[in-house]
Design a protein around this motif. Sequence first.
Motif, PDB file in Angstrom:
ATOM      1  N   ASN A  47       0.808  -1.218   0.000  1.00  0.00           N
ATOM      2  CA  ASN A  47       0.000   0.000   0.000  1.00  0.00           C
ATOM      3  C   ASN A  47       0.842   1.269   0.000  1.00  0.00           C
ATOM      4  N   ILE A  48       2.158   1.117   0.013  1.00  0.00           N
ATOM      5  CA  ILE A  48       3.068   2.260  -0.063  1.00  0.00           C
ATOM      6  C   ILE A  48       3.744   2.243  -1.427  1.00  0.00           C
ATOM      7  N   ASP A  49       3.601   3.316  -2.175  1.00  0.00           N
ATOM      8  CA  ASP A  49       4.168   3.370  -3.520  1.00  0.00           C
ATOM      9  C   ASP A  49       5.625   3.806  -3.531  1.00  0.00           C
ATOM     10  N   GLU A  50       6.023   4.614  -2.571  1.00  0.00           N
ATOM     11  CA  GLU A  50       7.387   5.120  -2.532  1.00  0.00           C
ATOM     12  C   GLU A  50       7.761   5.385  -1.079  1.00  0.00           C
ATOM     13  N   ILE A  51       8.989   5.014  -0.733  1.00  0.00           N
ATOM     14  CA  ILE A  51       9.503   5.303   0.603  1.00  0.00           C
ATOM     15  C   ILE A  51      10.713   6.209   0.467  1.00  0.00           C
ATOM     16  N   VAL A  52      10.659   7.365   1.108  1.00  0.00           N
ATOM     17  CA  VAL A  52      11.792   8.292   1.148  1.00  0.00           C
ATOM     18  C   VAL A  52      12.431   8.167   2.525  1.00  0.00           C
ATOM     19  N   ILE A  53      13.677   7.707   2.540  1.00  0.00           N
ATOM     20  CA  ILE A  53      14.374   7.493   3.803  1.00  0.00           C
ATOM     21  C   ILE A  53      15.174   8.734   4.161  1.00  0.00           C
ATOM     22  N   GLN A  54      15.018   9.191   5.367  1.00  0.00           N
ATOM     23  CA  GLN A  54      15.814  10.295   5.906  1.00  0.00           C
ATOM     24  C   GLN A  54      16.665   9.786   7.058  1.00  0.00           C
ATOM     25  N   ASP A  55      17.947  10.086   7.002  1.00  0.00           N
ATOM     26  CA  ASP A  55      18.818   9.722   8.107  1.00  0.00           C
ATOM     27  C   ASP A  55      18.551  10.652   9.292  1.00  0.00           C
ATOM     28  N   LYS A  56      18.951  10.214  10.463  1.00  0.00           N
ATOM     29  CA  LYS A  56      18.804  11.031  11.667  1.00  0.00           C
ATOM     30  C   LYS A  56      19.532  12.359  11.472  1.00  0.00           C
ATOM     31  N   ASP A  57      18.828  13.443  11.683  1.00  0.00           N
ATOM     32  CA  ASP A  57      19.366  14.804  11.574  1.00  0.00           C
ATOM     33  C   ASP A  57      19.805  15.168  10.158  1.00  0.00           C
ATOM     34  N   GLN A  58      19.403  14.373   9.158  1.00  0.00           N
ATOM     35  CA  GLN A  58      19.688  14.772   7.777  1.00  0.00           C
ATOM     36  C   GLN A  58      19.068  16.137   7.504  1.00  0.00           C
ATOM     37  N   VAL A  59      17.825  16.295   7.924  1.00  0.00           N
ATOM     38  CA  VAL A  59      17.225  17.618   8.034  1.00  0.00           C
ATOM     39  C   VAL A  59      17.218  17.946   9.521  1.00  0.00           C
ATOM     40  N   PRO A  60      17.987  18.927   9.953  1.00  0.00           N
ATOM     41  CA  PRO A  60      18.063  19.226  11.393  1.00  0.00           C
ATOM     42  C   PRO A  60      16.687  19.507  11.992  1.00  0.00           C
ATOM     43  N   ASN A  61      16.530  19.170  13.256  1.00  0.00           N
ATOM     44  CA  ASN A  61      15.231  19.328  13.916  1.00  0.00           C
ATOM     45  C   ASN A  61      14.677  20.742  13.803  1.00  0.00           C
ATOM     46  N   ASN A  62      15.560  21.732  13.888  1.00  0.00           N
ATOM     47  CA  ASN A  62      15.069  23.112  13.852  1.00  0.00           C
ATOM     48  C   ASN A  62      14.656  23.552  12.450  1.00  0.00           C
ATOM     49  N   GLN A  63      14.845  22.693  11.449  1.00  0.00           N
ATOM     50  CA  GLN A  63      14.430  23.015  10.085  1.00  0.00           C
ATOM     51  C   GLN A  63      13.291  22.129   9.598  1.00  0.00           C
ATOM     52  N   LEU A  64      12.851  21.195  10.435  1.00  0.00           N
ATOM     53  CA  LEU A  64      11.824  20.252   9.996  1.00  0.00           C
ATOM     54  C   LEU A  64      10.499  20.930   9.670  1.00  0.00           C
ATOM     55  N   VAL A  65      10.118  21.919  10.450  1.00  0.00           N
ATOM     56  CA  VAL A  65       8.839  22.593  10.194  1.00  0.00           C
ATOM     57  C   VAL A  65       8.835  23.227   8.807  1.00  0.00           C
ATOM     58  N   GLU A  66       9.942  23.866   8.459  1.00  0.00           N
ATOM     59  CA  GLU A  66      10.051  24.478   7.131  1.00  0.00           C
ATOM     60  C   GLU A  66      10.048  23.405   6.035  1.00  0.00           C
ATOM     61  N   PHE A  67      10.727  22.299   6.294  1.00  0.00           N
ATOM     62  CA  PHE A  67      10.751  21.188   5.343  1.00  0.00           C
ATOM     63  C   PHE A  67       9.355  20.622   5.135  1.00  0.00           C
TER      64      PHE A  67
END
Length: 521
Positions: free
Chosen positions: A233-253
């Motif tokens: 039921n999942i067509d695509e999985i995008v894997i993010q490493d820990k802190d690949q996008v820093p926590n303080n930038q996640l909201v913007e992401f």
Amino acid sequence: MVWSKDIPEGNEAVKVRWDIVPYTRGRGLDIGCGAQKPFAHFIGVDNGHHKVFGYDIRPDVQAEADDLSMFASRSMDFVFSSHLLEHIDDAEAALREWWRLIKVGGYLVLYLPHKRLYPNIGQPGSNPDHRHDFEPTDIVSYMERNGGWTLLLNEERNAGDEYSFLQVYRKEAGKLHTIEPKYEGKTCAVVRYGAFGDLMMASSIFPLLKEQGYRVTLFTMPIGEEVVRHDPNIDEIVIQDKDQVPNNQLVEFWAHLSKRYDKFINLSESIEGVWLALPGRSNHRWPHELRHKYMNRNYLEFTHELAGVSGELRQEFYPTLEEKAWARAQRDRMGKFVIMWSLAGSSVHKTWPYLDEIIARTLLEYPHAEFVLVGDQICKMLEQGWESERRVHCRSGEWNIRQSLTFTAMADLLIGPETGVMNAAANLPVKKIVTLSHSSVENLTKHWINTFSLTPKNTACYPCHQLHTGGFEFCPRDDRTGCASCQADISADQMWEVMVPVLERRNLEAHFASNYAQAAA
């Protein structure tokens, strides 16, 4: 937008920062990084011969972009370059050098000024340092003389202050060149970072989203991807490493992601942080009665509400045919009644202290019963003393999580605390015994089938509705067992009381089967 002199130039990479996240995990280069890399984990490469907007360029590696011989072939997960290739005399040779560095399955990510959107060489406003004016087809032509690839992304970027195009090539093992077609239907992004149990809860919404006609993309971390890897039921999985996008930038992401999909579901902290108080948050210090009053909500029901889906609440793990065959082979080497025990979860309160007592009593009173003990490498210490017992199969640190989850369907009885293994088996017919700790029945096991939920009788803080990620600072510890008080308060007698009917029934079935076989003989 066509470029004009009023558009600021410099740090062009920031304009595509969020779009390149799926292709830039692991070890990779930012070639021509200038004064600022999109993300800290990029290895910045620049010749350092000039200044940009008054900032000294201090790259991680100082080198010319067309000679990166200090890096081994196929040593990089990705190569990213923004607004550089047009400055290089032999652009094709530079591309060939960049391509050399990328592993099979890795990505070449290019962001370049578009010939139709930016002043060409010799025109007013053009960059005097440019050697080429590129259209996307020019880069494709260069790449056709390299090895096999799939062009995943080929976007003209002309909104806002952009005047460029973005291309992403995935390196393939053969020589075939393909272009991935753009999906034209409804799209949905689900963001769910977290551990095994978190992803198992999320698995309940995926089939319902598919019923609504969405192409489902899941954003998760490696630990989560492992357990949903083959979910149809999942067509695509995008894997993010820990802190690949820093926590303080996640909201913007996340805000950026939400604009690219028809439906955006953010399950991050949907349980933890909402119905389980995080340390440092004000609700973590609320009186126990207040937390229980407002946090005693079913996790799975809330996940469905947040996703905007209605239908069966069903967590499901999807093993491959090979994994099923492996599990069947393991089971065939064991006895008539197999008890699988998930030894510990991700926090200090997810270990039950009377394991040895139950194993010993079961082996003595029920000779047809055997145990399979599973967990991570740390759980090896909980298996100590049983390594030589032929009816106890110590598999912690030996079976990976997918093997453990697959084997749950082979067991006759499944026991454990609040772990991903138990969540994966929530809707399986196998009998289950769960020792609850920070969650109530209403929170966790309300919709599970064939499940006995054991709860503490005398622990005043149960259910605490708190996460205990930092040890026992906020979790009362039992001095005698060293485990959380709530787990020590679930006695061996409580466990035995619910195990015996299951064991006796199987014992009776084995007795009748034996008599039938003798009569038939």
